[in-house]
Design a protein around this motif. Structure first.
Motif, PDB file in Angstrom:
ATOM      1  N   LEU A 672      43.959   6.378 -27.392  1.00  0.00           N
ATOM      2  CA  LEU A 672      43.827   6.546 -28.840  1.00  0.00           C
ATOM      3  C   LEU A 672      44.934   5.825 -29.615  1.00  0.00           C
ATOM      4  CD1 LEU A 672      42.594  10.234 -29.148  1.00  0.00           C
ATOM      5  CD2 LEU A 672      41.355   8.169 -29.765  1.00  0.00           C
ATOM      6  N   THR A 686      41.103  11.485 -33.512  1.00  0.00           N
ATOM      7  CA  THR A 686      39.673  11.313 -33.325  1.00  0.00           C
ATOM      8  C   THR A 686      38.858  12.444 -33.942  1.00  0.00           C
ATOM      9  OG1 THR A 686      37.932  10.872 -31.714  1.00  0.00           O
ATOM     10  CG2 THR A 686      39.600  12.490 -31.087  1.00  0.00           C
ATOM     11  N   ASN A 773      34.250   5.173 -31.638  1.00  0.00           N
ATOM     12  CA  ASN A 773      35.131   6.276 -31.997  1.00  0.00           C
ATOM     13  C   ASN A 773      35.124   6.460 -33.507  1.00  0.00           C
ATOM     14  OD1 ASN A 773      37.032   8.250 -31.766  1.00  0.00           O
ATOM     15  ND2 ASN A 773      38.538   6.999 -30.693  1.00  0.00           N
ATOM     16  N   ASP A 775      37.529   7.665 -36.121  1.00  0.00           N
ATOM     17  CA  ASP A 775      38.959   7.955 -36.120  1.00  0.00           C
ATOM     18  C   ASP A 775      39.604   7.647 -37.461  1.00  0.00           C
ATOM     19  OD1 ASP A 775      38.714   8.550 -33.489  1.00  0.00           O
ATOM     20  OD2 ASP A 775      40.473   7.443 -32.860  1.00  0.00           O
ATOM     21  N   ARG A 825      43.821  14.630 -30.424  1.00  0.00           N
ATOM     22  CA  ARG A 825      44.476  13.565 -29.669  1.00  0.00           C
ATOM     23  C   ARG A 825      44.955  14.109 -28.333  1.00  0.00           C
ATOM     24  NH1 ARG A 825      46.579   8.524 -30.355  1.00  0.00           N
ATOM     25  NH2 ARG A 825      48.416   8.045 -29.116  1.00  0.00           N
TER      26      ARG A 825
END
Length: 1211
Positions: A672, A686, A773, A775, A825
């Motif tokens: 990440l 995320t 993702n 995010d 995370r």
């Protein structure tokens, strides 16, 4: 029907008078087409044409003519158009009839004959100021420039580039007198190649008095002639066509190049720029909305090169293929641009004053970096002075040059920074290593107390780190020989224990020595996140290349390739049960093994979609809660990898990792992180990851999808500031970094028949990447200091390296209306000699805005966190009060003692710089990573420890398994070779009501230098068999037989296996006994309380009850051997002791009477008694008592594992 305008007359008149104009000395230029009718219309404006073709149009055209690309005159199209020879030609779509757009037009201009080829003079500049002093004359000049510079002398502009005239100064007063100032510099020479121009210089007359006098005598201005440089001669020769005016390409007016450009996924690439390559690249055209292009005049000679550029794609250079036809065809497919990634970071260096150090930074990507910058302690270094590129060389070093150095590489695709390297500069006479050892306490055997309360002894150690050794004068990125601080001298001492003397070696002096290089290894298991099912025989990829496979039980082991900075592995299941998973696995760069349990998400069962319909797939895995997002695929959006649109049924599998389920955190892909605009590695938070797999239902061919929409329910975003920062990301499986795919915009929609909601809508294409993702970049960041220990004494010398510490960042709960079990995370780090610093989100306003779970693992064994109940102990936890209260520290069994003790939960408050107790750990601000990494042991930190009350190791020559430089050349070293560690275990079964301690006493057996001398002691407690209450088993380490450090001759270690208590040897494994008999000498085994053998030299297996493993890392060798011993096999592994498999020895131990002492107790209570006499006395007591013994009920050591099956890690 047409709509002529007033300006259209200029077009018609210009075209009608062309014949007469040519007679009068005018001629037509070539045709130009610089715009296309997409957008607002077709604009062939004179300024734009001059920008691209400055040499082909005269200064003021007389007229222009327009036609379509199908050779239809503009007056015959019926379209409303505008034309003006001074401005150009244009057609506006909005002025045409409904449903009709402008055609694609080309234009040409009527210019004076020869003007297009010869060029024309630009306007004169203004006259220079008159420099004449009073009563004097001077010269003024003005200049003009030729608008065309060709390589053919006959085509130059005719006339002079400069004019001059005389000017006079004002009349002088009669009384003035002065003197000249120095002449100025000559003005620059403005002459073009092979031309002549004038230069002037000036001086001024200074008046000293207002009284009568004379003016300065002489001119105030001087003039001289200068010549321009020689014109370059065009040497380009064309096999086809003619050389263009710039002499950089061959042009064929009768040839036409047609083609198409497709993006990385195979779709058309509208707007792709096609540029003629050369010393001065020229934009030729842009691909239209279908990705097609048309370029007239290019020669298909096989040498003409085009560069194709498109946003987010790598530039591609292609040669126009050789062809003899009038029309050539070229099809181009682009690849996704590769973000910059650091391939080699600069390395730490230690130098003495006056020496030279070189730092290197290697960065890859497409396009490659075009600039490198180097920084020292955060300040940019002068490139001109240091003349650096990707290598920085520092000569004649001084103390002021010590500090951190890092590089920053950049290209049109972005920038990236390397990790910092530390340069240490020491004086000429300063010792490179402190010769005085540091304090290092080791624990002595339980029967060897040095005073009433301590069983520790200071054996000393050398500081961990690099030093300045003997280096040659070569300038290299990597030093050919690495030097580290190590042991140079040791002295032998005798420690008085209870009834015996214990030999020990103590470090007395340190020095700079060659480092012991060990290879880094990563090993572990790959299993399903839901039920632990192993990924059998799966593939492991690195940089797109398969480097290893998993075994039947999902196990893997691989050496980290040299110079690897970031270990990125992709695990691929060829049976398609699990999604492809990319993991970034931290490892110990000093060498050694790190163990990981890699969790995979199970692939979702596919659903059938019709490509001709709108399809919606929901993203959400938590029951009774709304989906977080959904994917919307419009009709006819699927296409094959070739770019062909696919029509038919689609098998679609979309697997979503839902952060509202905390059990999925360790299955998260990668780490990440992304690279910011300035090149920094930054964290993401995320809101969910999804993996997609689209396939042709019949052939199973993978399919791409274009124009896909992702709709994120804004109600799932609890932090309002995240709504505007939300982005869509895709994972680069080679770098393990996330790359931005697009932004989101707010849009009102209805979900089914329910209320209207606000969604964040983002667009994306599903091409070669299949993992995405949702995010947001998070800027509230900190570091948490964590240390791991061998036991619960929490001494600095008991710290353990190679422990994988993981932190799960939970979504903010207090102060926000969110689910406190949602995570955002997942991070892991590996402990070093000074612990580890875990990245975490934190908040300075609300101490409980962010929280986290923290856990630690060593070789598959979960370490325990410090208890938080029934009483909170700040000294044990490692954080003093009142700061500890801010964290609300809770071990996972705080509320329920049946829960595992292997994690803790804390708040994550950002430390305040204004509060003294918060400046010393365990939390550090994000810009204080160095302070965290170098924090002293006394600074605040959180702790984990191994439960080692059941095991004790003692080496006569101390050795820290985490530091290979602590190894010394000594005959009594437990490990004879620092690069080859051989671990040996013997499996012993105990029949009796209690778990007991079993000791191996290891002495020299057959080597003349060590015979009768102690190598070391190992004490291990047996483990109860849960199915057989009166049976326990132990895997006991002993020193392997083999060569000693001098590699001169072998020593078969004399090993004594001594159970504590009233025990009798029942049996020795038949194959082990046979081996010992056949490999003389045979150790005497008269005492049935113990077992003595000369250690075998051969690597025996489970049939002998002996387990031997050799590895370059001592901990790995022990873990593997211990796992095999637990399992009772030669190639398996187990964390559960199998009491009846692979045994070497069996003892029966009766319950002792209350008044009876063990051998160890006898020695402790009778200091003067030897071990032999104690054994003899114990024999007499047994004969007097007989074999009867009262049986007592067994008591557990602890409630460490509340589960019904007791297990122990193989490490």
């Amino acid at each position: 029907m047409s709509y002529p305008s007033v300006r259209s007359l200029l077009l018609i008149i210009g075209a009608a008078s062309c014949i007469k104009a040519q007679v009068d000395g005018f001629e037509w230029s070539t045709w130009f087409n610089v715009d296309h009718p997409e957008g607002q219309g077709d604009y062939e404006q004179l300024d734009a044409i001059r920008f691209y073709f400055p040499e082909r149009v005269c200064g003021r055209p007389k007229a222009l003519e327009a036609r379509t690309t199908d050779w239809l005159p503009a007056s015959s199209t019926g379209e409303r158009v505008h034309a003006d020879p001074v401005l150009g030609f244009w057609c506006v779509n909005s002025e045409q009839p409904a449903g009709h757009n402008c055609s694609n037009y080309a234009v040409r201009f009527l210019c004076p004959k020869g003007a297009s080829a010869q060029g024309g003079w630009g306007p004169w500049s203004g006259w220079t100021p008159c420099s004449a002093q009073c009563g004097q004359s001077a010269v003024q000049v003005r200049s003009r420039s030729c608008s065309l510079l060709t390589h053919h002398k006959e085509q130059q502009c005719i006339g002079s580039t400069m004019e001059s005239r005389t000017c006079k100064g004002v009349p002088c007063p009669v009384s003035a007198r002065g003197e000249w100032s120095p002449w100025s510099e000559w003005t620059p020479c403005s002459a073009q190649c092979d031309q002549v121009a004038g230069q002037v210089r000036l001086r001024r007359c200074s008046l000293h008095s207002q009284h009568k006098g004379q003016q300065c005598i002489g001119p105030a201005t001087e003039k001289m002639t200068c010549k321009g440089p020689p014109c370059p001669v065009c040497v380009l020769q064309c096999a086809m066509g003619k050389v263009n005016a710039e002499c950089d390409a061959c042009m064929c007016e009768d040839r036409l190049l047609l083609g198409s450009v497709r993006s990385a996924g195979g779709l058309p690439a509208p707007g792709a720029a096609l540029i003629l390559s050369g010393p001065t690249p020229k934009l030729l055209t842009l691909a239209d909305h279908n990705g097609h292009f048309r370029i007239p005049g290019l020669c298909p000679d096989g040498n003409t090169t085009l560069t194709v550029r498109l946003k987010k794609h790598a530039p591609l250079s292609v040669a126009v293929p050789h062809s003899t036809k009038h029309t050539s065809v070229l099809h181009v497919r682009l690849n996704r641009a590769e973000k910059l990634q650091v391939l080699t970071n600069p390395e730490h260096k230690v130098r003495r004053e006056g020496q030279t150090a070189a730092f290197c930074c290697k960065v890859g990507g497409t396009p490659e970096p075009d600039q490198y910058q180097w920084f020292h302690n955060g300040s940019l270094l002068d490139r001109k002075r240091l003349k650096y590129g990707d290598m920085l060389v520092l000569r004649n070093l001084g103390p002021e040059q010590a500090g951190e150095y890092y590089c920053r590489a950049s290209s049109e695709a972005g920038a990236i920074k390397s990790k910092p390297a530390v340069l240490t500069v020491i004086g000429h006479k300063t010792p490179s290593c402190n010769p005085k050892p540091e304090s290092h306490l080791i624990r002595l055997p339980n029967d060897c107390h040095q005073n009433e309360s301590s069983s520790y002894y200071d054996v000393g150690k050398c500081p961990v780190g690099a030093c300045a050794g003997q280096l040659d004068k070569g300038i290299r990125c990597k030093d050919p020989i690495a030097y580290c601080c190590g042991v140079s001298k040791m002295e032998k001492r005798q420690i008085s224990c209870q009834g015996y003397e214990l030999p020990i070696m103590v470090v007395s002096q340190c020095d700079c020595q060659k480092c012991v290089e060990t290879k880094a290894t990563v090993r572990g298991r790959v299993v399903a996140a839901d039920n632990g099912e192993p990924m059998r025989f799966g593939h492991i990829f690195m940089n797109g290349v398969r480097i290893s496979r998993t075994g039947y039980k999902g196990t893997f082991s691989l050496q980290v390739p040299p110079d690897t900075e970031r270990l990125v592995l992709t695990f691929v299941d060829h049976m398609n049960k699990f999604i492809n998973t990319t993991k970034v696995l931290p490892f110990n760069k000093k060498g050694g093994a790190v163990y990981y349990e890699v969790k995979l998400l199970r692939k979702k069962a596919p659903v059938t979609l019709l490509s001709s319909e709108t399809n919606t797939l929901q993203l959400g895995e938590v029951e009774a809660q709304d989906p977080i997002a959904e994917i919307e695929i419009p009709p006819n959006a699927f296409y094959r990898e070739s770019g062909e649109v696919y029509n038919g049924k689609v098998k679609a599998s979309v697997t979503f990792l839902d952060p509202r389920d905390v059990s999925t955190a360790d299955a998260a892909q990668s780490d990440l992180n992304f690279i910011g605009e300035e090149g920094d590695t930054l964290p993401l938070r995320t809101y969910g990851m999804f993996s997609v797999d689209f396939r042709d239902e019949e052939a199973g061919e993978p399919l791409n999808a274009g124009e896909v929409k992702v709709l994120l329910d804004s109600a799932q975003v609890k932090m309002t500031e995240h709504l505007s920062a939300m982005k869509l990301w895709s994972l680069n499986p080679e770098t393990g970094l996330w790359e931005e795919e697009g932004n989101f915009r707010a849009e009102k929609r209805r979900r089914g028949k329910r209320e209207e909601r606000t969604f964040l809508v983002g667009n994306m294409e599903i091409r070669e990447r299949r993992l995405f993702n949702l995010d947001v970049p998070e800027n509230r960041r900190c570091y948490m200091k964590v240390r791991a220990f061998r036991g619960d004494r929490f001494m600095s010398s008991d710290q353990v390296e190679g422990v994988v510490v993981s932190l799960i960042n939970m979504e903010p709960s207090a102060g926000y209306s969110s689910n406190p079990r949602t995570w955002g995370r997942f991070d892991s780090v590996v402990t070093g000699p000074n612990g580890a610093c875990l990245p975490a989100f934190c908040d300075e306003e609300k101490v409980d805005a962010y929280t986290a779970y923290v856990m630690a693992n060593l070789g598959g064994e979960e370490l325990e966190a410090v208890a938080s109940s029934p009483r909170l102990s700040p000294s044990s936890i490692g954080v003093p009060q009142p700061y500890l209260s801010k964290f609300n520290y809770r071990r996972t069994d705080h509320e329920d003692p049946k829960v595992k003790k292997t994690a803790f939960h804390v708040n994550l408050p950002k430390p305040s710089p204004n509060v003294a107790e918060e400046s010393n750990g365990p939390m550090y601000s994000f810009d204080s990573l160095k302070d965290c990494e170098e924090a002293p042991f006394s600074a605040g930190h959180f702790r984990f420890y191994r439960v080692e009350g059941d095991r004790y190791d003692y080496n006569t020559v101390p050795f820290n398994e985490d530091d290979t430089m602590s190894w010394t050349e000594d005959y009594l070293s437990w490990w004879p070779k620092p690069m080859e560690y051989r671990a040996c275990y013997i499996k012993v079964k105990i029949n009796g009501p209690h778990e007991i301690n079993v000791r191996s006493r290891n002495m020299g057996g057959t080597h003349p230098k060590t015979v009768g001398q102690l190598y070391g002691i190992r004490d291990t407690r047996s483990i109860r068999d849960m199915d057989q209450p009166r049976v326990s088993t132990v895997c006991l380490e002993f020193k392997c037989g083999g060569m000693l450090y001098d590699q001169d001759r072998v020593d078969r270690t004399l090993v004594k296996v001594i159970p504590q208590g009233s025990c009798k040897r029942d049996s020795v494994g038949s194959m082990l006994q046979e081996y010992l008999v056949n490999h003389l000498p045979l150790a005497v085994n008269n005492d049935t309380n113990e077992f003595t053998m000369l250690a075998p030299l051969d690597p025996l297996g489970h049939n002998y009850g002996i387990y031997t493993v050799t590895d370059q890392d001592p901990r790995t060798a022990k873990e593997i051997a211990l796992g095999r011993c637990f399992d009772g096999t030669s190639d398996g592994t187990s964390r559960v002791m199998k009491s009846n498999d692979g045994l070497a020895l069996t003892f029966t131990c009766a319950d002792r009477e209350a008044t009876r002492q063990s051998i160890f107790q006898t020695l402790q209570n009778s200091p003067g008694q030897s071990l032999v006499s104690a054994v003899k006395e114990a024999k007499r007591n047994r004969r007097q008592r007989g074999s009867a013994a009262a049986v007592r009920s067994s008591s557990r050591r602890s409630n460490q594992n509340p589960l019904p099956n007791r297990s122990r890690a193989a490490g």
